[in-house]
Design a protein around this motif. Structure first.
Motif, PDB file in Angstrom:
ATOM      1  N   TRP A 137      27.438 -13.497  -2.884  1.00 23.20           N
ATOM      2  CA  TRP A 137      27.490 -14.625  -1.964  1.00 23.20           C
ATOM      3  C   TRP A 137      26.644 -14.318  -0.731  1.00 23.20           C
ATOM      4  CZ3 TRP A 137      29.451 -19.286  -3.072  1.00 23.20           C
ATOM      5  CH2 TRP A 137      30.346 -19.398  -4.149  1.00 23.20           C
ATOM      6  N   TYR A 138      26.035 -15.368  -0.214  1.00 21.64           N
ATOM      7  CA  TYR A 138      25.158 -15.224   0.954  1.00 21.64           C
ATOM      8  C   TYR A 138      25.505 -16.295   1.983  1.00 21.64           C
ATOM      9  CZ  TYR A 138      22.376 -12.639  -2.476  1.00 21.64           C
ATOM     10  OH  TYR A 138      21.954 -11.769  -3.449  1.00 21.64           O
ATOM     11  N   VAL A 139      25.118 -16.011   3.200  1.00 21.52           N
ATOM     12  CA  VAL A 139      25.125 -17.009   4.262  1.00 21.52           C
ATOM     13  C   VAL A 139      23.689 -17.210   4.703  1.00 21.52           C
ATOM     14  CG1 VAL A 139      25.785 -17.501   6.648  1.00 21.52           C
ATOM     15  CG2 VAL A 139      27.461 -16.543   5.066  1.00 21.52           C
ATOM     16  N   VAL A 140      23.222 -18.446   4.638  1.00 20.28           N
ATOM     17  CA  VAL A 140      21.885 -18.773   5.130  1.00 20.28           C
ATOM     18  C   VAL A 140      22.057 -19.328   6.536  1.00 20.28           C
ATOM     19  CG1 VAL A 140      19.828 -20.165   4.785  1.00 20.28           C
ATOM     20  CG2 VAL A 140      21.015 -19.202   2.811  1.00 20.28           C
ATOM     21  N   ALA A 141      21.662 -18.537   7.536  1.00 15.21           N
ATOM     22  CA  ALA A 141      21.822 -18.889   8.951  1.00 15.21           C
ATOM     23  C   ALA A 141      20.455 -19.198   9.545  1.00 15.21           C
ATOM     24  CB  ALA A 141      22.493 -17.749   9.706  1.00 15.21           C
TER      25      ALA A 141
END
Length: 350
Positions: free
Chosen positions: A245-249
């Motif tokens: 899982w990733y967070v694209v900020a």
């Protein structure tokens, strides 16, 4: 008068304290923003794949439902395998027929080869007889002039020599015919290789009737059921890769100078702001589509002439890999908040 001046100083002192505290707070906020940039323009991201069958057919089994969690190797759907099983059986039957035909033809070829060898042996016998008749004629002819033999004996020797030579010529023609009559199984062997390739394709197509999960994931966008005809290379549903899982900020371009791969990060989800998740920067985006200006038209960039007095900083996506995410909370597209600790130790992202 002295009392009035003292009272005025006493009133100014709290105001100075408030101004000083305000300046200190402003300085801390600026320092914090510079050393720990934060953005709420972020969302949860995970890799996805479209689940597509590689063969046409009607869906006869669909053991998953929308939003189900699946494990690697689980059956996602099964296409009716009967047509592909029949194609495999047909190819196997052709291979069996060819094998028997090759064996039968090989026996015929062996008989032809034996016949050619026998005729070749006859050629050698005829050649030996012709050589012997020629030698006899060569020895007999000189004796005629000396009176040691008769003309009749010489004629018989000549006749025998010509007959032996004729038999040799005939035997050689028979040998050529026998050699030409020897066939082979090369064409049948080539056909066998073709049928073997057809068998391999039929087995592969039969295997493709079962679509299995390539990794642990979650089924989404499932809008079909058993009985639907599935076309090859057309998506049936989507599978989310829940292993990573990733967070694209999206950070402002003014904050990118100190953001590097491996920088530690902290994220939380808007769906549950009480939990924090650690992560590291996986990569920093190197390109976004500008809203205006810079459009290439006929090889030349077109830049608008208008100038905005207030320039809004461009934002670039920063991809953050999350460690130990909660599978119950993480969903693709969920709003998130991300903050980076630029003063922390950089880690190597693998």
């Amino acid at each position: 008068m002295t009392e009035t001046a003292g009272a005025s100083r006493n009133k100014k002192f709290p105001a100075l304290i408030i101004v000083l505290i305000t300046l200190l707070l402003a300085g801390f906020v600026l320092w914090r923003l510079d050393h720990a940039p934060r953005t709420d323009d972020a969302y949860i991201y995970a890799d996805t794949v479209n689940v597509v069958p590689e063969v046409d057919g009607r869906i006869v089994e669909l053991p998953v439902r929308d939003n189900d969690a699946v494990r690697q190797g689980d059956l996602l759907l099964r296409i009716d395998p009967r047509r592909y099983q029949d194609a495999l059986n047909q190819a196997l039957g052709r291979l069996d027929v060819l094998d028997k035909q090759i064996a039968l033809t090989q026996r015929t070829v062996n008989a032809q080869q034996y016949n050619a060898a026998s005729v070749s042996a006859g050629v050698e016998r005829a050649r030996a007889a012709a050589n012997q008749a020629t030698d006899t004629l060569r020895r007999t002819e000189p004796l005629l002039s000396q009176g040691y033999t008769s003309a009749e004996e010489v004629d018989r020797a000549r006749t025998a020599q010509r007959a032996a030579q004729a038999e040799l010529d005939a035997a050689m023609l028979q040998a050529q015919q026998a050699a030409a009559a020897v066939s082979g199984v090369d064409a049948l062997v080539a056909q066998r290789a073709e049928v073997e390739a057809q068998i391999a394709i039929a087995k592969l197509n039969l295997e493709f009737t079962e679509v299995r999960a390539p990794f642990d994931g979650r089924v989404v966008s499932l809008r079909t059921t058993v009985g639907q005809f599935a076309s090859a290379l057309k998506p049936v549903f989507t599978l989310i890769d829940t292993r990573h899982w990733y967070v694209v900020a999206n950070f402002r371009e003014t904050e990118l100078k100190n953001i590097h791969a491996g920088s530690p990060a902290t994220v939380y989800l808007m769906s549950d702001t009480s939990r924090r998740f650690a992560g590291t920067v996986d990569s920093v985006g190197y390109g976004v589509l500008p809203d205006d200006g810079g459009v290439v038209l006929e090889g030349l960039p077109r830049v608008q002439r208008s100038i905005n007095w207030v320039h809004v900083s461009q934002r670039f996506p920063v991809k953050i890999a999350v460690r130990n995410p909660d599978p119950a909370l993480f969903r693709v597209g969920t709003s998130a908040v991300a903050s980076l600790d630029q003063g922390g130790t950089r880690e190597t992202v693998r």
